[in-house]
Write a protein that holds these residues in place. Structure first.
Motif, PDB file in Angstrom:
ATOM      1  N   LEU A 155       0.830  -1.202   0.000  1.00 53.04           N
ATOM      2  CA  LEU A 155       0.000   0.000   0.000  1.00 53.04           C
ATOM      3  C   LEU A 155       0.864   1.252   0.000  1.00 53.04           C
ATOM      4  O   LEU A 155       0.622   2.192  -0.766  1.00 53.04           O
ATOM      5  CB  LEU A 155      -0.918  -0.006   1.228  1.00 53.04           C
ATOM      6  CG  LEU A 155      -1.773   1.239   1.451  1.00 53.04           C
ATOM      7  CD1 LEU A 155      -2.743   1.446   0.294  1.00 53.04           C
ATOM      8  CD2 LEU A 155      -2.546   1.136   2.770  1.00 53.04           C
ATOM      9  N   ASN A 156       1.883   1.265   0.847  1.00 52.53           N
ATOM     10  CA  ASN A 156       2.780   2.415   0.942  1.00 52.53           C
ATOM     11  C   ASN A 156       3.545   2.647  -0.353  1.00 52.53           C
ATOM     12  O   ASN A 156       3.686   3.792  -0.818  1.00 52.53           O
ATOM     13  CB  ASN A 156       3.745   2.202   2.104  1.00 52.53           C
ATOM     14  CG  ASN A 156       4.709   3.361   2.288  1.00 52.53           C
ATOM     15  OD1 ASN A 156       5.913   3.199   2.101  1.00 52.53           O
ATOM     16  ND2 ASN A 156       4.201   4.526   2.655  1.00 52.53           N
ATOM     17  N   GLN A 157       4.016   1.559  -0.968  1.00 47.88           N
ATOM     18  CA  GLN A 157       4.827   1.692  -2.171  1.00 47.88           C
ATOM     19  C   GLN A 157       3.995   2.009  -3.415  1.00 47.88           C
ATOM     20  O   GLN A 157       4.483   2.671  -4.334  1.00 47.88           O
ATOM     21  CB  GLN A 157       5.621   0.405  -2.398  1.00 47.88           C
ATOM     22  CG  GLN A 157       6.680   0.154  -1.331  1.00 47.88           C
ATOM     23  CD  GLN A 157       7.317  -1.222  -1.438  1.00 47.88           C
ATOM     24  OE1 GLN A 157       6.951  -2.023  -2.312  1.00 47.88           O
ATOM     25  NE2 GLN A 157       8.253  -1.524  -0.549  1.00 47.88           N
ATOM     26  N   THR A 158       2.738   1.554  -3.409  1.00 47.08           N
ATOM     27  CA  THR A 158       1.891   1.763  -4.599  1.00 47.08           C
ATOM     28  C   THR A 158       1.123   3.074  -4.533  1.00 47.08           C
ATOM     29  O   THR A 158       1.219   3.904  -5.447  1.00 47.08           O
ATOM     30  CB  THR A 158       0.907   0.598  -4.765  1.00 47.08           C
ATOM     31  OG1 THR A 158       1.630  -0.630  -4.846  1.00 47.08           O
ATOM     32  CG2 THR A 158       0.075   0.773  -6.025  1.00 47.08           C
ATOM     33  N   LEU A 159       0.353   3.268  -3.476  1.00 47.84           N
ATOM     34  CA  LEU A 159      -0.445   4.482  -3.372  1.00 47.84           C
ATOM     35  C   LEU A 159       0.330   5.622  -2.709  1.00 47.84           C
ATOM     36  O   LEU A 159       0.232   6.779  -3.126  1.00 47.84           O
ATOM     37  CB  LEU A 159      -1.725   4.205  -2.566  1.00 47.84           C
ATOM     38  CG  LEU A 159      -2.660   5.402  -2.335  1.00 47.84           C
ATOM     39  CD1 LEU A 159      -3.102   6.001  -3.671  1.00 47.84           C
ATOM     40  CD2 LEU A 159      -3.874   4.980  -1.514  1.00 47.84           C
ATOM     41  N   GLY A 160       1.112   5.306  -1.694  1.00 46.20           N
ATOM     42  CA  GLY A 160       1.819   6.347  -0.968  1.00 46.20           C
ATOM     43  C   GLY A 160       2.933   6.992  -1.768  1.00 46.20           C
ATOM     44  O   GLY A 160       3.026   8.219  -1.844  1.00 46.20           O
ATOM     45  N   TYR A 161       3.784   6.168  -2.397  1.00 40.60           N
ATOM     46  CA  TYR A 161       4.945   6.695  -3.107  1.00 40.60           C
ATOM     47  C   TYR A 161       5.026   6.254  -4.566  1.00 40.60           C
ATOM     48  O   TYR A 161       5.955   6.644  -5.269  1.00 40.60           O
ATOM     49  CB  TYR A 161       6.233   6.270  -2.380  1.00 40.60           C
ATOM     50  CG  TYR A 161       6.456   7.023  -1.098  1.00 40.60           C
ATOM     51  CD1 TYR A 161       7.124   8.225  -1.081  1.00 40.60           C
ATOM     52  CD2 TYR A 161       5.957   6.520   0.099  1.00 40.60           C
ATOM     53  CE1 TYR A 161       7.324   8.925   0.095  1.00 40.60           C
ATOM     54  CE2 TYR A 161       6.143   7.202   1.291  1.00 40.60           C
ATOM     55  CZ  TYR A 161       6.824   8.403   1.290  1.00 40.60           C
ATOM     56  OH  TYR A 161       7.001   9.104   2.466  1.00 40.60           O
ATOM     57  N   GLY A 162       4.068   5.467  -5.020  1.00 39.89           N
ATOM     58  CA  GLY A 162       4.086   5.016  -6.404  1.00 39.89           C
ATOM     59  C   GLY A 162       3.708   6.125  -7.364  1.00 39.89           C
ATOM     60  O   GLY A 162       3.091   7.123  -7.001  1.00 39.89           O
ATOM     61  N   THR A 163       4.093   5.957  -8.629  1.00 34.25           N
ATOM     62  CA  THR A 163       3.785   6.947  -9.662  1.00 34.25           C
ATOM     63  C   THR A 163       3.167   6.277 -10.878  1.00 34.25           C
ATOM     64  O   THR A 163       3.352   5.078 -11.111  1.00 34.25           O
ATOM     65  CB  THR A 163       5.053   7.706 -10.103  1.00 34.25           C
ATOM     66  OG1 THR A 163       6.010   6.765 -10.631  1.00 34.25           O
ATOM     67  CG2 THR A 163       5.668   8.474  -8.953  1.00 34.25           C
ATOM     68  N   SER A 164       2.456   7.064 -11.651  1.00 30.18           N
ATOM     69  CA  SER A 164       1.911   6.612 -12.929  1.00 30.18           C
ATOM     70  C   SER A 164       2.688   7.295 -14.044  1.00 30.18           C
ATOM     71  O   SER A 164       2.970   8.504 -13.964  1.00 30.18           O
ATOM     72  CB  SER A 164       0.423   6.974 -13.032  1.00 30.18           C
ATOM     73  OG  SER A 164      -0.325   6.266 -12.075  1.00 30.18           O
ATOM     74  N   LEU A 165       3.060   6.534 -15.047  1.00 28.34           N
ATOM     75  CA  LEU A 165       3.873   7.033 -16.160  1.00 28.34           C
ATOM     76  C   LEU A 165       5.230   7.536 -15.679  1.00 28.34           C
ATOM     77  O   LEU A 165       5.900   8.319 -16.366  1.00 28.34           O
ATOM     78  CB  LEU A 165       3.135   8.160 -16.910  1.00 28.34           C
ATOM     79  CG  LEU A 165       1.744   7.812 -17.450  1.00 28.34           C
ATOM     80  CD1 LEU A 165       1.075   9.018 -18.076  1.00 28.34           C
ATOM     81  CD2 LEU A 165       1.852   6.667 -18.462  1.00 28.34           C
ATOM     82  N   GLY A 166       5.609   7.140 -14.461  1.00 25.77           N
ATOM     83  CA  GLY A 166       6.899   7.532 -13.930  1.00 25.77           C
ATOM     84  C   GLY A 166       6.998   8.969 -13.486  1.00 25.77           C
ATOM     85  O   GLY A 166       8.061   9.426 -13.055  1.00 25.77           O
ATOM     86  N   VAL A 167       5.886   9.710 -13.545  1.00 19.80           N
ATOM     87  CA  VAL A 167       5.929  11.148 -13.250  1.00 19.80           C
ATOM     88  C   VAL A 167       4.878  11.553 -12.227  1.00 19.80           C
ATOM     89  O   VAL A 167       5.173  12.229 -11.236  1.00 19.80           O
ATOM     90  CB  VAL A 167       5.728  11.984 -14.541  1.00 19.80           C
ATOM     91  CG1 VAL A 167       5.713  13.479 -14.215  1.00 19.80           C
ATOM     92  CG2 VAL A 167       6.824  11.677 -15.551  1.00 19.80           C
ATOM     93  N   VAL A 168       3.623  11.150 -12.466  1.00 24.40           N
ATOM     94  CA  VAL A 168       2.507  11.593 -11.621  1.00 24.40           C
ATOM     95  C   VAL A 168       2.370  10.670 -10.415  1.00 24.40           C
ATOM     96  O   VAL A 168       2.109   9.470 -10.576  1.00 24.40           O
ATOM     97  CB  VAL A 168       1.189  11.604 -12.410  1.00 24.40           C
ATOM     98  CG1 VAL A 168       0.051  12.132 -11.535  1.00 24.40           C
ATOM     99  CG2 VAL A 168       1.331  12.441 -13.669  1.00 24.40           C
TER     100      VAL A 168
END
Length: 349
Positions: free
Chosen positions: A181-194
């Protein structure tokens, strides 16, 4: 009793209607002036610290830090537009995050949710959001059905929700939040930017703007805030509508609680005690009137960023926290004063 249907005035009957220039519309718009304030702040801090403030990393961090508050402010915009208030959203956020974290603990071996998968995370999300919605339903029932002033109701539920959150874990934070959860929603990004947490906030804000500005639900919200009795006589179910507005605010506070849990990997009870005041300040700064009937979701977005930019800029420049508090208070008072002046000018026409 017979009823007559009034025909709305046309441009031919009133030549001034519909003929205001774009410049006149912009100058009379709260959102336009608030945007200029935000733009001025960005320019000033960029000039003062050109190597630090106007950077991609700083902008990204600013967006992440405002995401949770923005979701709270979306719900608060609906409440204040109806001439109401909700002081409980910060405590509801804490309670929802605590319920979600506790649920994920209960579903995990040995009470440690650190390695939990998306099945456990999904159940935690649902329970956390439902917990927030439940508090919103309580607020709405007391305001709309029991006719208790919203200030008193939400002041009471603010303390009750915070107390309930502390009871769930003996007054301590829960830190065993799933890494996924922390890595995906907390600190994850979409398209490497957002950042994903920013993307969630943007989607919720866009839906809120659509709901407020383009639907019947939004028109009813404005009507109730402008004149509750007139709205009732025109056939609007005021009681039902107020109930759903507070329910919506609690629901969004539940989502914000889960977002906070994902980002901080902890329930962070002490970090959200002033979120209610921050959300109210952001909405008012954005041009939504405390008297009801006037609200803008775009203005709320700008209002969220003004104190965030001030705080970030002052920290980078090295201004003491005390001056930050004074500046934020002055900006908020100025926004309310401006709203009152506009209201008096409109009523005197």
């Amino acid at each position: 009793m017979t009823s007559t249907k009034e025909t709305p005035p046309t441009v031919d009957e009133f030549p001034g209607i519909g003929k205001r220039s774009l410049r006149a519309k912009m100058l009379s718009s709260n959102t336009f002036w608030i945007f200029l304030v935000l733009l001025a702040l960005l320019v000033v801090f960029s000039l003062l610290r050109p190597n630090v403030f106007p950077t991609f990393q700083n902008a990204q961090l600013l967006l992440i830090e405002t995401s949770v508050l923005l979701v709270l402010a979306v719900g608060m915009t609906f409440v204040i537009t109806t001439a109401g208030i909700d002081l409980s959203v910060g405590s509801v956020l804490i309670f929802s995050g605590m319920v979600a974290a506790k649920t994920m603990e209960w579903l995990s071996p040995n009470g440690d949710a650190t390695n939990a998968g998306w099945g456990v995370i999904s159940v935690g999300l649902v329970t956390g959001v439902l917990a927030g919605a439940a508090w919103g339903l309580i607020n709405g029932a007391l305001v709309a059905l029991a006719k208790i002033p919203p200030l008193i109701v939400t002041l009471g539920t603010m303390g009750a929700a915070l107390g309930a959150a502390n009871l769930l874990n003996g007054g301590s934070d829960i830190n065993t939040v799933p890494r996924e959860l922390n890595q995906t929603l907390g600190y994850g990004t979409s398209l490497g930017v957002v950042p994903n947490i920013v993307l969630v906030a943007v989607i919720i804000t866009v839906i809120g703007a659509w709901l407020l500005h383009t639907t019947r639900y939004g028109r009813y919200t404005y009507a109730i805030g402008s004149n509750r009795e007139a709205a009732r006589r025109s056939g609007i179910g005021v009681t039902r509508h107020l109930l759903t507005v507070y329910l919506l605010t609690g629901f969004l506070a539940g989502i914000a609680g889960f977002m906070s849990l994902a980002y901080y990997a902890s329930t962070t009870i002490a970090a959200h005690t002033l979120d209610n005041l921050d959300a109210i300040s952001a909405v008012v700064l954005g041009g939504t009137s405390l008297f009801g009937g006037v609200g803008s979701m775009i203005g709320t977005v700008i209002g969220v960023f003004i104190p965030a930019v001030l705080t970030k800029g002052f920290n980078i420049v090295g201004v003491q926290d005390f001056w930050q508090q004074i500046a934020l208070g002055a900006v908020l008072i100025a926004a309310v004063w401006f709203d009152q002046q506009r209201r008096r000018a409109r009523n005197s026409r």
